[in-house]
Design a protein around this motif. Structure first.
Motif, mmCIF file in Angstrom:
data_model
loop_
_atom_site.group_PDB
_atom_site.id
_atom_site.type_symbol
_atom_site.label_atom_id
_atom_site.label_comp_id
_atom_site.label_asym_id
_atom_site.label_seq_id
_atom_site.Cartn_x
_atom_site.Cartn_y
_atom_site.Cartn_z
ATOM 1 N N GLY A 238 0.801 -1.220 0.000
ATOM 2 C CA GLY A 238 0.000 0.000 0.000
ATOM 3 C C GLY A 238 0.832 1.267 0.000
ATOM 4 O O GLY A 238 0.365 2.321 0.446
ATOM 5 N N LEU A 239 2.054 1.194 -0.530
ATOM 6 C CA LEU A 239 2.966 2.336 -0.516
ATOM 7 C C LEU A 239 3.101 3.009 -1.877
ATOM 8 O O LEU A 239 3.876 3.952 -2.024
ATOM 9 N N ALA A 240 2.386 2.506 -2.880
ATOM 10 C CA ALA A 240 2.491 3.073 -4.224
ATOM 11 C C ALA A 240 1.946 4.494 -4.252
ATOM 12 O O ALA A 240 1.026 4.845 -3.508
ATOM 13 N N THR A 241 2.527 5.310 -5.110
ATOM 14 C CA THR A 241 2.105 6.696 -5.231
ATOM 15 C C THR A 241 2.375 7.209 -6.637
ATOM 16 O O THR A 241 3.317 6.773 -7.301
ATOM 17 N N ALA A 242 1.523 8.112 -7.084
ATOM 18 C CA ALA A 242 1.753 8.785 -8.361
ATOM 19 C C ALA A 242 2.532 10.077 -8.159
ATOM 20 O O ALA A 242 2.947 10.707 -9.131
ATOM 21 N N SER A 243 2.722 10.466 -6.915
ATOM 22 C CA SER A 243 3.436 11.699 -6.603
ATOM 23 C C SER A 243 4.945 11.464 -6.635
ATOM 24 O O SER A 243 5.424 10.321 -6.566
ATOM 25 N N GLU A 244 5.690 12.552 -6.698
ATOM 26 C CA GLU A 244 7.140 12.453 -6.668
ATOM 27 C C GLU A 244 7.613 11.972 -5.297
ATOM 28 O O GLU A 244 6.986 12.246 -4.272
ATOM 29 N N VAL A 245 8.728 11.244 -5.301
ATOM 30 C CA VAL A 245 9.320 10.752 -4.068
ATOM 31 C C VAL A 245 10.776 11.201 -3.994
ATOM 32 O O VAL A 245 11.386 11.553 -5.011
ATOM 33 N N GLU A 246 11.326 11.194 -2.793
ATOM 34 C CA GLU A 246 12.722 11.528 -2.558
ATOM 35 C C GLU A 246 13.487 10.245 -2.246
ATOM 36 O O GLU A 246 13.138 9.526 -1.314
ATOM 37 N N LEU A 247 14.532 9.950 -3.039
ATOM 38 C CA LEU A 247 15.324 8.745 -2.858
ATOM 39 C C LEU A 247 16.734 9.103 -2.406
ATOM 40 O O LEU A 247 17.380 9.971 -3.006
ATOM 41 N N ASP A 248 17.203 8.441 -1.355
ATOM 42 C CA ASP A 248 18.584 8.575 -0.878
ATOM 43 C C ASP A 248 19.140 7.170 -0.734
ATOM 44 O O ASP A 248 18.706 6.404 0.135
ATOM 45 N N PHE A 249 20.096 6.810 -1.591
ATOM 46 C CA PHE A 249 20.599 5.442 -1.683
ATOM 47 C C PHE A 249 22.067 5.409 -1.263
ATOM 48 O O PHE A 249 22.934 5.967 -1.942
ATOM 49 N N VAL A 250 22.350 4.767 -0.131
ATOM 50 C CA VAL A 250 23.727 4.572 0.330
ATOM 51 C C VAL A 250 24.252 3.282 -0.282
ATOM 52 O O VAL A 250 23.630 2.218 -0.138
ATOM 53 N N VAL A 251 25.381 3.347 -0.968
ATOM 54 C CA VAL A 251 25.942 2.168 -1.635
ATOM 55 C C VAL A 251 27.388 1.965 -1.199
ATOM 56 O O VAL A 251 28.065 2.893 -0.766
ATOM 57 N N ALA A 252 27.843 0.715 -1.327
ATOM 58 C CA ALA A 252 29.215 0.388 -0.954
ATOM 59 C C ALA A 252 30.107 0.207 -2.168
ATOM 60 O O ALA A 252 31.325 0.125 -2.032
ATOM 61 N N SER A 253 29.522 0.108 -3.351
ATOM 62 C CA SER A 253 30.301 0.094 -4.591
ATOM 63 C C SER A 253 29.478 0.783 -5.666
ATOM 64 O O SER A 253 28.247 0.805 -5.609
#
Length: 578
Positions: free
Chosen positions: A373-388
């Motif tokens: 139930g988390l789907a949205t048509a609105s814009e979202v903010e993504l912050d992705f921490v990666v190790a490579s």
């Protein structure tokens, strides 16, 4: 267009391992390399599956030994030092529990000596013990996570430590303890009966210092380059105590999952860490931190115990890995009801056609977002921490962004494959690129310059590499490097309450980890190609925390990095040149 793509997706780790595989091919191997792509059951029978892909057949690349460096681990700065063993001349001999130091003859002599000191038990005692054993030895291929080993432990169950699920940072030597966790506190060696473990990298001697194999039996979901190496690995351990499962591998893929299933007398612990089974990933060298999700599931008396969606996807992932069916089925003896709030996110290292492509990779991520139930048509903010960070492109970042909104992968796929997709240029458009809403956290140029890629990281200059998205990654625990893989998804304030969520797991930001949806040449239908095996958990925030800012995560998921990270495109371009 896809036919001219780099088969390793810019993944230097995979390329190195493939080169090692070629150099280590043994003319006396027990079977051809193609058989290593089929799942191996925990018993000795062969279970031949169909070929995984119509592409070129290459020998699977070998699992890194304890003497090979995990390229996902970020190289430390001059103020810290991670002891890194060197590659040996014999990669096969040093890989996969060959360094266990277990003397099987001596162990048998000690076992017989102990038996002579004991009084012979009554027949009824023998019968009772046999019925309660966890069957893992050669007498039966059946393995159960649900049996108890001693009637004396069947007393009132203790209160479960983590019945609702929790996310913690790993403990790090030299830093004050604050809501963190040690590997010893997860494994609880004095109570642990059976451990199903997976990892990209193993330190065998270190791991056995954390698990008492006299009390605990182990199933290791690992990588081997050939049937010959599989038999070597099996021969180097006591088979009644340690067993192996070898998932099928794509030619250039990695067994990167870090899932743990830990059986205690009255409950099952599910663990999803971001770190491998090596000491520096668990803070013992004082320079590296990770994160871990864990939840404790009680045994259930409900014979009609329904599995949650989380449980169904866990079963699906384990069966695809080749884990013994009896072991997988025994999971249904535990109550999964508390996992209803979570999503089990996985990547299965195969080519997926039919409906299967919607269950895994970034397609599976979008499916889970929608089902919760988390789907949205609105814009979202993504912050992705990666190790490579390798050959990332705007197609991938768009696919991940869309998945975070609940898309099953078709939005980016259809845009790429229809309407003159073959003539598509490398230009980044606002509608598909989302440069203002997506941030990739990766260590600064000094750490990158000291990495194995160094100044030769020319993927940075690719016209499709999203340079504007990369931000400096600094731990809130000053001086620490991060091997964490975590995605935070927040919502902009649109005047309505929307739930934020996070992903914690093994997947970095790469096509190897999340897959690529292409058109199948035979059926013309979508096909998802995934190279790696990965797994993680999707964690929605509490409903009262449905806020647009970082405070939405403060009750459930620690934020490991300083936010917002500073964009450092200019610094890196100065380092690598125009």
């Amino acid at each position: 267009m896809d036919s001219h793509r780099d088969p390793f997706d810019g993944d230097e780790e995979a390329a190195l391992r493939y080169a090692i595989a070629l150099s280590l091919q043994d003319p006396n191997a027990l079977a051809s390399s193609s058989t290593a792509q089929n799942p191996i059951e925990l018993d000795d029978s062969e279970n031949e599956d169909d070929d995984l892909d119509d592409g070129p057949k290459c020998p699977p690349t070998p699992k890194k030994s304890t003497q090979l460096v995990d390229r996902n681990v970020k190289t430390p700065t001059t103020s810290h030092s991670v002891p890194v063993p060197q590659v040996t001349a014999s990669g096969i001999q040093s890989s996969g529990f060959s360094a266990l130091g277990l003397d099987r003859k001596r162990m048998e002599e000690e076992r017989l000596a102990r038996l002579t000191k004991r009084k012979a038990p009554h027949d009824d005692e023998i019968s009772e013990r046999r019925s309660q054993r966890v069957k893992i030895d050669g007498q039966s291929s059946s393995i159960s996570l649900a049996n108890t080993t001693d009637a004396s432990v069947r007393i009132k169950p203790p209160q479960l430590p983590y019945p609702k699920g929790v996310v913690k940072k790993t403990w790090v030597s030299g830093y004050p303890r604050q809501d963190d966790i040690k590997i010893e506190e997860i494994l609880q060696k004095d109570q642990l009966e059976l451990a199903v473990l997976s990892s990209f990298q193993w330190d065998d001697e270190w791991l056995l210092s954390k698990i008492d194999t006299k009390k605990t039996k182990m199933v290791c979901i690992a990588f081997a380059s050939s049937d010959y190496q599989k038999e070597e690995m099996r021969a180097n351990v006591p088979r009644d105590r340690i067993r192996f499962c070898f998932p099928p591998m794509m030619p250039a893929g990695s067994m990167h999952s870090k899932l743990q299933l830990l059986k205690f007398p009255n409950y099952l612990r599910l663990v999803i860490p971001t770190g491998n089974l090596v000491p520096y990933d668990w803070g013992e060298t004082g320079v590296m931190e990770n994160m871990v999700f864990l939840i404790d599931l009680p045994m259930t008396k409900d014979s009609a115990n329904p599995l949650t969606t989380f449980g169904q996807e866990l079963f699906y992932f384990l069966k695809a890995s080749g884990v013994d069916e009896s072991l997988v089925n025994s999971l249904s003896k535990y109550d999964f009801s508390e996992t209803n709030q979570y999503g089990f996110i996985h990547t299965i290292g195969q080519s997926h056609v039919g409906e299967g492509w919607q269950r895994t990779g970034y397609c599976g991520l979008g499916r889970a977002v929608k089902s919760l139930g988390l789907a949205t048509a609105s814009e979202v903010e993504l912050d992705f921490v990666v190790a490579s960070l390798g050959s990332v492109n705007t197609d991938l970042t768009s696919a991940i962004y869309n998945a975070a909104q609940g898309d099953n992968g078709l939005r980016e796929y259809e845009k790429r494959t229809t309407g003159g997709g073959k003539k598509k240029t490398a230009q980044k458009t606002e509608s598909s690129y989302h440069p203002d809403n997506f941030r990739i956290y990766f260590p600064s140029h000094e750490t990158v310059s000291r990495s194995r890629g160094g100044k030769n990281g020319k993927w940075w200059d690719s016209p499709t590499f999203p340079r504007e998205l990369v931000h400096d990654c600094k731990s809130v625990r000053s001086g620490l490097l991060m091997h964490t893989k975590i995605l935070f998804v927040r919502h902009q304030n649109h005047g309505k309450s929307q739930t934020s969520w996070a992903y914690v797991g093994s997947a970095n930001l790469s096509e190897s980890a999340w897959g690529r949806l292409v058109k199948d040449r035979v059926s013309g239908q979508p096909k998802l190609n995934c190279r790696n095996w990965e797994c993680g958990v999707l964690i929605p925030m509490e409903s009262q925390a449905a806020k647009s800012g970082w405070e939405a995560f403060e009750k459930r998921v620690p934020i490991p990095m300083i936010v917002p990270g500073e964009a450092y495109e200019d610094a890196l371009r100065l380092l690598w040149g125009p």
